[in-house]
Scaffold this motif. Structure first.
Motif, PDB file in Angstrom:
ATOM      1  N   GLU A  77       0.839  -1.196  -0.196  1.00  0.00           N
ATOM      2  CA  GLU A  77      -0.039  -0.005  -0.144  1.00  0.00           C
ATOM      3  C   GLU A  77       0.900   1.359  -0.112  1.00  0.00           C
ATOM      4  OE1 GLU A  77      -0.289  -2.721   2.142  1.00  0.00           O
ATOM      5  OE2 GLU A  77      -2.731  -3.318   1.289  1.00  0.00           O
ATOM      6  N   SER A 108      -0.159 -12.947  -4.358  1.00  0.00           N
ATOM      7  CA  SER A 108      -0.800 -11.587  -4.277  1.00  0.00           C
ATOM      8  C   SER A 108      -0.746 -10.763  -5.778  1.00  0.00           C
ATOM      9  CB  SER A 108      -0.344 -10.823  -3.243  1.00  0.00           C
ATOM     10  OG  SER A 108      -0.710 -11.357  -1.972  1.00  0.00           O
ATOM     11  N   ASN A 190     -10.657   1.117  -4.211  1.00  0.00           N
ATOM     12  CA  ASN A 190     -10.717   1.969  -3.270  1.00  0.00           C
ATOM     13  C   ASN A 190      -9.241   2.073  -2.646  1.00  0.00           C
ATOM     14  OD1 ASN A 190     -13.378   2.825  -3.035  1.00  0.00           O
ATOM     15  ND2 ASN A 190     -13.957   0.716  -2.087  1.00  0.00           N
ATOM     16  N   ILE A 192      -6.895   2.422   0.193  1.00  0.00           N
ATOM     17  CA  ILE A 192      -7.037   2.293   1.928  1.00  0.00           C
ATOM     18  C   ILE A 192      -5.835   3.113   2.526  1.00  0.00           C
ATOM     19  CG2 ILE A 192      -6.161   0.056   1.847  1.00  0.00           C
ATOM     20  CD1 ILE A 192      -8.428  -0.672   3.961  1.00  0.00           C
TER      21      ILE A 192
ATOM     22  N   MET B  44     -10.633  -6.392  -4.197  1.00  0.00           N
ATOM     23  CA  MET B  44     -10.346  -5.095  -4.683  1.00  0.00           C
ATOM     24  C   MET B  44     -11.078  -4.132  -4.167  1.00  0.00           C
ATOM     25  SD  MET B  44      -7.709  -6.006  -6.226  1.00  0.00           S
ATOM     26  CE  MET B  44      -7.080  -4.537  -6.554  1.00  0.00           C
ATOM     27  N   THR B  46     -12.190  -3.303  -1.307  1.00  0.00           N
ATOM     28  CA  THR B  46     -11.638  -3.122   0.047  1.00  0.00           C
ATOM     29  C   THR B  46     -10.362  -2.163  -0.078  1.00  0.00           C
ATOM     30  OG1 THR B  46      -9.988  -4.917   0.428  1.00  0.00           O
ATOM     31  CG2 THR B  46     -12.403  -5.160   0.892  1.00  0.00           C
ATOM     32  N   GLY B  47      -9.727  -2.079  -1.179  1.00  0.00           N
ATOM     33  CA  GLY B  47      -8.552  -1.451  -1.364  1.00  0.00           C
ATOM     34  C   GLY B  47      -7.142  -2.052  -0.827  1.00  0.00           C
ATOM     35  N   ILE B  48      -7.069  -3.183  -0.489  1.00  0.00           N
ATOM     36  CA  ILE B  48      -6.195  -3.938  -0.068  1.00  0.00           C
ATOM     37  C   ILE B  48      -5.210  -4.545  -1.352  1.00  0.00           C
ATOM     38  CG2 ILE B  48      -6.687  -4.446   2.591  1.00  0.00           C
ATOM     39  CD1 ILE B  48      -6.999  -7.403   1.278  1.00  0.00           C
ATOM     40  N   LEU B  49      -3.995  -4.514  -1.226  1.00  0.00           N
ATOM     41  CA  LEU B  49      -3.066  -4.819  -2.127  1.00  0.00           C
ATOM     42  C   LEU B  49      -2.545  -6.258  -2.233  1.00  0.00           C
ATOM     43  CD1 LEU B  49      -1.244  -1.726  -3.058  1.00  0.00           C
ATOM     44  CD2 LEU B  49      -3.326  -2.752  -4.347  1.00  0.00           C
ATOM     45  N   SER B  50      -2.522  -6.849  -1.019  1.00  0.00           N
ATOM     46  CA  SER B  50      -2.051  -8.162  -0.925  1.00  0.00           C
ATOM     47  C   SER B  50      -2.760  -8.827   0.283  1.00  0.00           C
ATOM     48  CB  SER B  50      -0.409  -8.054  -0.310  1.00  0.00           C
ATOM     49  OG  SER B  50      -0.276  -7.275   0.562  1.00  0.00           O
ATOM     50  N   SER B  63      -3.147  -6.228   6.214  1.00  0.00           N
ATOM     51  CA  SER B  63      -3.150  -7.131   4.663  1.00  0.00           C
ATOM     52  C   SER B  63      -1.672  -7.497   4.527  1.00  0.00           C
ATOM     53  CB  SER B  63      -3.558  -6.251   3.779  1.00  0.00           C
ATOM     54  OG  SER B  63      -2.354  -5.227   3.484  1.00  0.00           O
TER      55      SER B  63
END
Lengths: 338, 81
Positions: A77, A108, A190, A192, B44, B46-50, B63
């Motif tokens: 992030e 991921s 979105n 975060i 996706m 939720t906005g988390i990347l991992s 995350s």
């Protein structure tokens, strides 16, 4: 708090003493305790094994611990935030470097790709990250350093970065956004923001320790087997066994190694035994590094996962550009180390 | 009803986190449901990347990492009613 630092310092001291004295310690074990005769094939092989296993494992523990602490300062992030709005070339350089220190697991790859692209990180910059993250990792570097010296490790890291930067830049310049599945750009992700908590250094030490537990538990067996293979062939397989196939004189060996390497999938620890066996028997450094990079950096499972978000043309170009980069690096090394 | 959501596809850490959540709830006799979200679009959003991502009653906790069990107990106890 104070206790933890004391334990850590004591550990580092013991580590250093042991590491610096591995040579005499191995001598004592092999010649005095086992009472083996000097300079036979078997003795040399056993000596090599007893010396290399603790050496490589100790290096691995130290480096993984350090990297674990460094990685606790980064997160995908945060990396995305740093990459937003960067111009093409500067973005590629930054993305490749961040790829090395940001915690990343190829499982991921999809959420990461989507999250980057949807929040406006350019496609080429995203690719730089995706190429560097798996290719330049601490296990590969420790093994190259421990078994072949710091020059090889440094060369691997710097050329790996160069490939990630260039390939991402080329992909960016080609304007390939049309080959990304259309729904990707239609959804807006979105963003975060995790509350940036101040993590006490104490907890970062814990992060380092848990990285050691996780990674060393996963790879130690490969490493022991790899070194055993290395020790086994040390004196027994003819010295130039691979020279005609993968030596410098065979010009086609570099592209061929890359072609064989792409569909193969392995982590860095799994590939090292093969690398060691090949180098030991006369294969040239450039050819072997090209093979290793294509196995770790380009993998069939990862490209299949990416098929969910990328059209086949873009996957083809991605594999092609990275593959050509690796081949150039292979030739370069064969030329330099002539 | 308290709701704990674990976001993630098939990765090993994702399964582990889901199991840990269930364990914590059972061992501490807590009243909460655990839901595993595997749909990539939903992840996706939720906005988390991992992955794995951990959400407790609508609040995204972490995350891409597996918390230690003691941390997880704290998070859950502090964020459910």
């Amino acid at each position: 708090m104070k206790n933890k630092f004391l334990v850590l310092s004591a550990f580092l001291l013991v580590w250093l003493l042991l590491y610096l004295n591995l040579n005499p310690i191995t001598d004592i074990i092999v010649y005095s305790i086992f009472g083996l005769e000097k300079n036979t094939h078997l003795t040399n092989a056993i000596w090599f094994f007893i010396f290399e296993v603790p050496k490589v494992l100790m290096l691995l523990v130290l480096v993984v611990f350090g990297v674990g602490i460094i990685r606790s300062y980064f997160s995908p992030e945060r990396t995305r935030k740093l990459l937003g709005g960067k111009s093409l070339f500067a973005g590629n350089v930054l993305a490749s470097s961040l790829g090395v220190v940001t915690p990343f697991c190829s499982c991921s790859a999809i959420p990461l790709f989507l999250g980057f692209v949807q929040s406006g990180v350019p496609l080429g910059v995203t690719f730089s990250f995706l190429i560097a993250a798996p290719m330049i990792n601490e296990v590969a570097l420790v093994l190259l350093f421990g078994l072949f010296g710091w020059q090889t490790a440094l060369l691997y890291a710097s050329t790996g970065l160069l490939i990630a930067i260039t390939a991402g830049y080329v992909i960016g310049r080609l304007k390939l956004e049309k080959f990304v599945e259309s729904w990707v750009y239609e959804t807006k992700a979105n963003r975060i923001e995790f509350v940036e908590e101040k993590i006490p250094f104490n907890d970062r030490i814990d992060a380092g320790i848990s990285a050691v537990k996780e990674i060393v538990a996963k790879v130690w067996l490969y490493i022991v087997i790899g070194i055993a293979v290395g020790a086994g062939i040390h004196g027994y397989v003819p010295e130039n066994f691979m020279a005609s196939l993968m030596g410098k004189s065979a010009w086609w060996s570099v592209p061929l190694s890359v072609l064989i390497g792409i569909p193969m999938y392995s982590n860095a620890a799994g590939i090292i035994p093969i690398v060691q066996a090949l180098l030991e028997k006369g294969a040239s450094l450039g050819t072997v590094l090209a093979f290793m990079m294509s196995v770790i950096g380009l993998s069939l499972p990862e490209t299949i996962i990416l098929k969910k978000v990328l059209k086949i043309q873009l996957i083809g170009i991605f594999v092609g550009v990275v593959g050509v980069g690796i081949i150039i690096v292979g030739y370069l090394f064969n030329y330099i180390f002539a | 009803m308290n709701l704990i959501k674990v976001y993630g596809s098939g990765c090993a850490a994702c399964k582990k986190l889901e199991a840990m959540c269930r364990e914590v709830i059972q061992e501490n006799n807590l009243d909460a449901a655990v839901e595993k979200v595997t749909d990539i679009q939903a992840i996706m959003k939720t906005g988390i990347l991992s992955t794995p991502g951990l959400e407790i009653n609508g609040k995204m906790m972490s995350s891409g990492k597996l918390p230690t069990k003691s941390t997880l107990i704290h998070w859950i106890q502090d964020n459910i009613n």
